[in-house]
Scaffold this motif. Structure first.
Motif, PDB file in Angstrom:
ATOM      1  N   VAL A 162      12.886  57.181  -0.789  1.00 47.35           N
ATOM      2  CA  VAL A 162      12.027  58.324  -1.345  1.00 47.35           C
ATOM      3  C   VAL A 162      10.705  58.022  -1.100  1.00 47.35           C
ATOM      4  N   TYR A 218       8.213  59.827   1.670  1.00 48.09           N
ATOM      5  CA  TYR A 218       7.245  60.834   1.209  1.00 48.09           C
ATOM      6  C   TYR A 218       5.879  60.481   1.612  1.00 48.09           C
ATOM      7  N   THR A 228      18.289  57.443   2.344  1.00 51.42           N
ATOM      8  CA  THR A 228      17.394  58.207   1.561  1.00 51.42           C
ATOM      9  C   THR A 228      16.088  58.733   2.218  1.00 51.42           C
ATOM     10  N   ARG A 229      15.611  57.556   2.979  1.00 51.98           N
ATOM     11  CA  ARG A 229      14.424  58.296   3.761  1.00 51.98           C
ATOM     12  C   ARG A 229      14.606  59.426   4.699  1.00 51.98           C
ATOM     13  N   THR A 271      14.873  62.394   2.624  1.00 47.75           N
ATOM     14  CA  THR A 271      13.495  62.829   2.175  1.00 47.75           C
ATOM     15  C   THR A 271      12.749  63.221   3.313  1.00 47.75           C
ATOM     16  N   ALA A 316      10.592  66.687   2.975  1.00 40.58           N
ATOM     17  CA  ALA A 316       9.169  66.474   2.536  1.00 40.58           C
ATOM     18  C   ALA A 316       8.224  67.471   3.403  1.00 40.58           C
ATOM     19  N   ILE A 335       7.649  64.673  -6.323  1.00 40.54           N
ATOM     20  CA  ILE A 335       8.891  63.862  -5.958  1.00 40.54           C
ATOM     21  C   ILE A 335       9.986  64.175  -7.247  1.00 40.54           C
ATOM     22  N   ILE A 378      11.581  66.952  -4.709  1.00 38.68           N
ATOM     23  CA  ILE A 378      12.137  65.987  -3.572  1.00 38.68           C
ATOM     24  C   ILE A 378      13.756  65.656  -4.181  1.00 38.68           C
ATOM     25  N   VAL A 387      17.323  65.550  -2.686  1.00 38.68           N
ATOM     26  CA  VAL A 387      18.123  64.298  -2.045  1.00 38.68           C
ATOM     27  C   VAL A 387      19.460  63.607  -2.832  1.00 38.68           C
TER      28      VAL A 387
END
Lengths: 381, 325, 293
Positions: free
Chosen positions: C107, C111, C172-173, C176, C180, C199, C203, C207
């Motif tokens: 995350v 972000y 997760t990235r 995100t 984002a 976040i 977010i 997520v």
């Protein structure tokens, strides 16, 4: 008239094609009768989504078999193609019937060399040797006026421009000199500047080979000078059909009139009200009762909404249309006048547009119409 | 060319980082590298001697450079439990592991490609459903379970179902025979291990190729090939398989990692005496230098294979090839 | 309106993957396994897994021993249940730990982007440069005290968690990143919300659901990894049963008492199948297919 029947190349009898979809079964082609003589060209015209592409593919039997139901009969040169399996069709496709697809960016295999894509059908259908096929492929590329054909044979599709690619697909389609060629919106995906070139090339080549052609397009302007006959399609049905000059002179069906209005003309005033036909074609999973064009038709009356008009001869040889209140007839005039009085929006649009056109007194020869074609890119008719 | 050079630079970078991490691991061990080399029961004298010998009091970067130099010249140190150079131990065992992985990969692709093509050609048909369901089941079957079941069925007699004997004594349950010694015995010995290792990969590759092929078969150029009257065979093999096989190739490369991990356990189940076997044994004997060298060799091999696949990919796909030109 | 020009999709729905009967059977099986594992010490028909019964030596299934006895006469059914405790604990604990760390890394990388993202994700890539099982073996070895044979519950869980971090961080990235740049995030930033607030409030709620639906599949992967480690004798040590060491224990006796290896194999397979079936159904529902490993 000689009593001997002119042999027909293509006879389509009561063709209907239904797709299973989540929304119910969609009858994309609904009872089409057509015939085509050798060496002639037929234009099939209609908006995107009206079933033109499905009709062409149904005649060729190119649609996937799963989830598609086809009724009716297709005869090519006297041979009934109706019950043929895919395996049997491989002897017809390419040799007797071929097709030029809409988008040359996607219709050539990106990972197979141009040369191979041309030679493979020559070798398979005509039994040519590798070198014979290569020589023939070179000749074909020359015949579609591709510069440096030797080099092109060894290249991949992405190395060619869109226009060049469409020339290649034409070369592929005519490779085995088919009797019948389908061209499905062959220039829609191309740059405006090359559209006419490609259409003329297509017409030249097919005349030279004695191939008949079915040209599918949304643009009446495209078929005007290049076909012997035109069939106008709406919502899966043919609504008007006539020899090309007759259609333009004597159009009866309001939908044909609306299509013609959507073709830009040089005489149009700049920024003229552009008649894209208001509304959308009907949902073919649930077609309206009566005439399918009625909800968008300037002439529509009560009868149109309940009773479907049959496709009947007009009296002019070869001209058929399906309308209760035809354009130019007394009934039609009265119907339009009544609709204007009742403020029926399609009728008001029609009248307003006519007024705009008449107001433009001088021809505006050098104006360029910037309002682009209603190009349904990626969407097939 | 430019692209290739950049990829090579990246490869060298990753290899340096991987080797440095591996080096750090041995140096950060409880007790330091001297114990890694001499074992837990070394005398203080021996330890002191070794520290001086190996210049262990030099700063880490100096030692890393020296160690890297040694490793590059093939000197990976000495195994204290097996009294042999680590490089020799690895060299003896590498062929076993490499053949096992090669056979498994060939077997997996050889089975998965035809199945994937057939399933995609009649997507939604009975064969597709059977193959897809089987593949889903195979994905839930760890390779050591496959190995145990295969041994049970084909090495120790199998079982009898309603009086019918399923299975038999077709393949040896353990042991490795080199190709040079006896080709037939070599293949007999390698068949079950390769199959056990390949089973999961078959499912992965088949599912991937199937879905790629289904997408490709929807493409316009397939319609075009059909309209040309090409036979189904040509359409599937020439027009659909090639554009669909690029991601298969990539995944086959990435999967070498899973294959290596699988080989460790499969070698140990079938007692083949490969690198995986060596690794597991050294873990039990705490032979750190062997563990580290093995891990290093495996990681380097994995990184290099991925690099090769990546390069091969861009050579095979004309679209990507030209972007790089 | 369906476009009649579009060809109907040839992609069929794979049978049993909708939330139909297969999904509920899978959930039912998981419920039974989890229930038995949690309550094993108190359920009367789950016996002491180390109690020796000389009458059940390598015996097949019987009324007294539902799945028979092993080579020490211990009740196989009870050993499988107790083994499941280990597998499930490690599975759930490692995925939870991996999700926490990998999720945080993913995350924040997705972000904040920039140099932080590059460094962190490169580190993840380096970890992925080691084949998973080999890295697990190395980690277990280096995390355990010297002299200790194999791993303890803690070291194995820790090793497998570390293993799970890079993959989970990547997913997760990716998730995100897709959020984002959305308007609601930009809007929240424009209104002066702090990064932490954005976040946590904007977010994470987007997520977490796809990540959670991914977790069942992750648990399956971890159970396989633990099974492999314990088959090799590098997980929790015998005599404490685990599915992996039960299979390893039965392996040499396949010719005389195949049930000792085959029953744990079967239970493990069905559990993994159930996790994959249920996980796949959930994942399809949250449509995180493009975030695949």
């Amino acid at each position: 008239m000689t009593p001997a029947r002119v042999p027909l190349l293509l006879e389509v009898e009561g063709l209907a094609t239904t797709f299973d979809s989540a929304a119910g079964s969609v009858r994309a082609v609904d009872g089409v009768w057509l015939s085509l003589r050798h060496r002639t060209a037929l234009g099939i015209v209609g908006e995107s989504g009206c079933g033109k592409t499905v009709l062409a593919r149904s005649i060729m039997n190119l649609l996937p078999r799963r989830g598609v139901h086809r009724e009716g009969r297709v005869r090519l040169d006297g041979r009934d193609l109706t019950g043929l399996s895919a395996r049997e069709m491989t002897g017809v496709w390419g040799v007797d019937m071929a097709m030029v697809f809409q988008d040359p960016m996607t219709s050539l295999n990106p990972v197979v060399r141009i040369g191979r894509q041309i030679t493979e059908s020559l070798r398979f259908h005509l039994g040519m040797s590798k070198s014979e096929a290569e020589a023939e492929a070179l000749r074909l590329l020359q015949s579609v006026r591709i510069p440096e054909p030797e080099r092109r044979l060894r290249e991949y599709p992405h190395q060619l421009s869109g226009g060049m690619r469409q020339r290649v697909t034409i070369a592929i389609a005519i490779a085995c000199a088919p009797k019948l060629l389908f061209a499905d919106e062959p220039t829609t995906a191309l740059d405006v500047t090359v559209q006419a070139q490609i259409l003329d090339l297509l017409d030249d080549r097919r005349r030279e080979l004695g191939t008949a052609m079915v040209l599918v397009t949304h643009d009446l302007g495209v078929v005007a000078g290049r076909t012997d006959e035109i069939a106008v399609m709406y919502a899966g049905q043919i609504v008007e059909q006539a020899p090309t000059p007759v259609l333009f002179a004597e159009m009866r069906m309001p939908y044909t009139e609306a299509l013609l209005r959507s073709v830009p003309r040089l005489t149009d005033p700049p920024h003229a009200r552009r008649s894209t036909i208001p509304g959308r074609p009907p949902d073919l999973a649930h077609p309206p009762a009566g005439c399918r064009f009625a909800p968008r038709c300037a002439y529509a009356q009560e009868r149109c909404r309940t009773e479907a008009p049959p496709l009947l001869p007009s009296g002019i040889p070869g001209h058929r249309f399906a309308c209760w209140y035809p354009v130019g007839s007394t009934e039609g005039m009265t119907a339009l006048a009544r609709n204007v009085k009742d403020a029926w929006p399609p009728a008001l649009d029609l009248v307003a547009e006519d007024r705009d056109r008449r107001r433009a007194t001088a021809p505006v020869g050098l104006e360029i119409n910037f309002e682009a074609e209603p190009t349904p890119k990626g969407v097939r008719g | 060319m430019h692209q290739l050079r950049r990829k090579l630079a990246h490869l060298v970078g990753v290899l340096l980082v991987v080797s440095f991490l591996t080096f750090l691991l041995v140096n950060l061990l409880p007790g330091g590298p001297e114990r890694a080399i001499l074992g837990t029961n070394a005398t203080p004298d021996a330890v002191a001697e070794l520290r001086a010998d190996l210049h262990l009091d030099d700063p880490i970067p100096v030692r890393y450079t020296r160690w890297l130099g040694d490793a590059l010249s093939g000197d990976l140190g000495q195994s204290y439990t097996q009294q042999a150079p680590v490089a020799t131990l690895l060299a003896d065992r590498l062929p076993v592991s490499l053949t096992l992985m090669l056979y498994a990969q060939v077997l997996a692709l050889g089975v998965a490609i035809p199945l994937g093509i057939l399933a995609a050609a009649r997507a939604g048909g009975w064969f597709d459903r059977l193959a897809s369901t089987t593949a889903f089941g195979l994905l839930s079957l760890p390779n050591f379970i496959v190995a145990v079941v295969l041994v049970f069925l084909f090495s120790v007699g199998g079982l009898s179902v309603f009086g019918v004997n399923v299975g038999g004594y077709f393949f040896p349950a353990t042991g490795y025979v080199s190709f040079a010694d006896s080709p037939p015995d070599h293949f007999r010995a390698m068949f079950l291990p390769s199959l056990a290792l390949a089973a999961g990969q078959i499912a992965v590759y088949m599912r991937l190729l199937r879905s790629d092929m289904i997408a490709t078969l929807q493409e316009d150029f397939i319609g075009m090939a059909r309209a040309k009257g090409m036979p189904t065979r040509t359409i599937l093999l020439r027009h659909a398989l090639k554009p669909s096989s690029f991601s298969l190739l990539t995944v086959a490369g990435i999967n070498v990692g899973a294959l290596i991990g699988g080989a460790v356990i499969i070698e140990s189940i079938f007692v083949l005496g490969g690198v995986g076997d060596l690794l597991v044994r050294s873990i039990f004997t705490r032979d750190y230098l062997v563990i580290l060298s093995t891990v290093l060799v495996i990681a380097v091999g994995f990184v290099v294979v991925n690099f090769l696949v990546d390069t091969l990919y861009s050579v095979l796909d004309p679209r990507i090839r030209d972007q790089h030109a | 309106m369906p476009d009649p020009g579009a060809e109907p999709s040839a992609e069929p729905v794979v049978p049993g993957r909708g939330p139909g009967w297969a999904f509920w059977i899978a959930v039912g099986w998981l419920a039974v396994i989890v229930g038995l594992s949690l309550l094993a010490p108190w359920i009367p028909f789950v016996k002491d897994p180390s109690a020796l019964d000389p009458n059940a030596l390598r015996d097949g299934p019987s009324a007294a021993h539902w799945l028979g006895g092993d080579d020490g006469g211990r009740d196989l059914f009870s050993r499988i249940v107790w083994g499941g405790r280990v597998s499930l604990f490690i599975g759930v604990a490692s995925v939870a730990a991996g999700m926490a760390v990998g999720g945080f890394v993913g995350v924040t990388a997705g972000y904040f982007r920039g140099g932080y993202e590059r460094v962190v994700m490169s580190a993840m890539d380096v970890m992925l440069a080691f084949p998973a099982l080999v890295l697990a073996l190395a980690l277990v070895t280096f995390l355990s005290d010297p002299g200790e044979q194999g791993g303890s519950l803690f070291t194995v869980t820790l090793a497998v968690s570390i293993l799970a971090v890079p993959a989970l961080a990547r997913i997760t990235r990716a998730a995100t990143l897709t959020f984002a740049q959305r308007e609601f995030v930009t809007a929240a930033r424009a209104q002066g919300a702090t990064h932490r607030r954005v976040i946590v409030r904007e977010i994470l709620p987007n997520v977490v659901p796809p990540m959670a639906s991914f977790s069942l599949l992750a648990v399956a992967v971890v159970i396989v990894a633990e099974g492999a480690l314990s088959y090799l004798g590098l997980s929790v040590q015998a005599p404490q049963p685990t599915w992996g060491n039960l299979i390893a224990q039965g392996r040499p006796q396949l010719d005389v008492a195949p049930h000792i290896a085959l029953f744990p194999c079967a239970v493990m397979f069905v559990t993994l199948l159930a996790l994959n079936l249920a996980g796949d159904t959930l994942r399809a529902r949250f449509d995180v297919r493009e975030l695949r490993l």
